[in-house]
Design a protein around this motif. Structure first.
Motif, short mmCIF file in Angstrom:
data_model
loop_
_atom_site.label_atom_id
_atom_site.label_comp_id
_atom_site.label_asym_id
_atom_site.label_seq_id
_atom_site.Cartn_x
_atom_site.Cartn_y
_atom_site.Cartn_z
N GLU A 88 7.62 -46.29 -6.13
CA GLU A 88 7.59 -47.62 -6.75
C GLU A 88 7.26 -47.49 -8.22
N LYS A 89 8.08 -48.11 -9.05
CA LYS A 89 7.82 -48.12 -10.48
C LYS A 89 6.98 -49.35 -10.82
N GLU A 90 5.92 -49.13 -11.59
CA GLU A 90 5.12 -50.27 -12.02
C GLU A 90 5.92 -51.13 -12.98
N ALA A 91 5.74 -52.43 -12.88
CA ALA A 91 6.43 -53.34 -13.78
C ALA A 91 5.97 -53.06 -15.21
N ARG A 92 6.92 -52.87 -16.12
CA ARG A 92 6.58 -52.60 -17.53
C ARG A 92 6.25 -53.93 -18.20
N TYR A 93 5.13 -53.99 -18.85
CA TYR A 93 4.71 -55.21 -19.51
C TYR A 93 4.02 -54.85 -20.83
N LEU A 94 3.85 -55.84 -21.67
CA LEU A 94 3.17 -55.64 -22.94
C LEU A 94 1.71 -56.06 -22.80
N THR A 95 0.83 -55.33 -23.45
CA THR A 95 -0.57 -55.74 -23.49
C THR A 95 -0.69 -56.95 -24.43
N ASP A 96 -1.87 -57.55 -24.44
CA ASP A 96 -2.10 -58.70 -25.32
C ASP A 96 -1.76 -58.36 -26.78
N GLU A 97 -2.24 -57.19 -27.22
CA GLU A 97 -2.03 -56.79 -28.61
C GLU A 97 -0.55 -56.54 -28.90
N GLU A 98 0.15 -55.90 -27.96
CA GLU A 98 1.58 -55.63 -28.15
C GLU A 98 2.39 -56.92 -28.18
N GLN A 117 1.32 -59.78 -29.25
CA GLN A 117 1.08 -60.40 -30.56
C GLN A 117 1.93 -59.73 -31.64
N ARG A 118 2.08 -58.41 -31.55
CA ARG A 118 2.94 -57.69 -32.50
C ARG A 118 4.39 -58.15 -32.38
N LEU A 119 4.83 -58.35 -31.14
CA LEU A 119 6.20 -58.80 -30.90
C LEU A 119 6.42 -60.19 -31.49
N ILE A 120 5.48 -61.10 -31.25
CA ILE A 120 5.62 -62.47 -31.76
C ILE A 120 5.68 -62.46 -33.28
N ALA A 121 4.86 -61.62 -33.91
CA ALA A 121 4.88 -61.53 -35.37
C ALA A 121 6.22 -61.00 -35.87
#
Length: 228
Positions: A13-23, A25-29
């Motif tokens: 089983e592959k864990e679902a790839r997700y962004l941390t809170d900080e990542e 925020q970087r994406l939104i910026a």
């Protein structure tokens, strides 16, 4: 058949790839500099937990700006041999209405103004009527009310969202993620913030709350630290 006596390897089983809170925020910026169409698509997936096919099938009548809600009624999918189809979500609970933050509707309003200007600039080259095909291959002509379209107003293929995200991620040196990662991030951040599992499950259209728990048991690092 001698193969029947062989033990197949276990699925890993592959864990679902997700962004941390900080990542996230970087994406939104970084998205603040992106074209309004793609910024709106990415922020909807991040803020609302939508699948890319659900975003591609959205129509303006699904969006209630006053109530700040979006209703998911259909999903778009490219099928080999059939082309692009529009069908119902894979489970009954996939059809849902959810409330989104004001920031999501601010970007949608900006995008709608931009799309209206594009429609005027294109004139009679704009696609006013589209042909929608269902999972049985039956076609239906209807007025073009799609939120996200190709430059001339035609239907968009979900894979085009993935291609744009890959290019954008590399250009801005962001952590590896896919459009579906934005959905995973939405769920993970809701659970991290203490949102009840049943509410999270309803919002993202999982068939049961058990599915939500099964996929997102790992959560994000800050939750593990809080538990400790």
């Amino acid at each position: 058949n001698p193969v029947r006596r062989a033990k197949p390897p276990k699925d890993i089983e592959k864990e679902a790839r997700y962004l941390t809170d900080e990542e996230a925020q970087r994406l939104i910026a970084a998205l603040s500099e992106a074209p309004i169409k793609w910024r709106a698509i990415c922020l909807l997936m991040l803020y609302g937990g939508f699948r890319r096919g659900e975003v591609a099938a959205l129509e303006w009548k699904d969006i209630d700006f006053e109530a700040r809600t979006i209703t998911v009624r259909h999903t778009a999918q490219f099928v080999t041999g059939m082309g692009l189809i529009t069908k119902d979500p894979k489970s009954r609970r996939g059809q849902r209405r959810i409330t989104l933050p004001a920031a999501a509707f601010d970007v949608l309003k900006e995008y709608k103004r931009w799309q209206n200007s594009q429609r005027l600039a294109m004139g009679d080259r704009w696609t006013d009527k589209i042909t929608v095909k269902n999972e049985l291959g039956k076609e239906k002509a209807q007025k073009n009310d799609r939120v996200f379209t190709a430059p001339e107003g035609g239907l968009i293929v979900p894979d085009s969202i993935t291609r744009w995200v890959n290019h954008f991620r590399k250009k801005h040196d962001l952590p590896e993620f896919t459009p579906h990662s934005l959905r995973h991030t939405n769920v993970s951040l809701m659970l991290a913030g203490g949102t009840p599992v049943q509410v999270v499950s309803d919002r993202v259209g999982h068939s049961t709350a058990a599915v939500t728990l099964g996929v997102y048991a790992h959560m994000i690092p800050s939750v593990d630290q809080a538990a400790a």
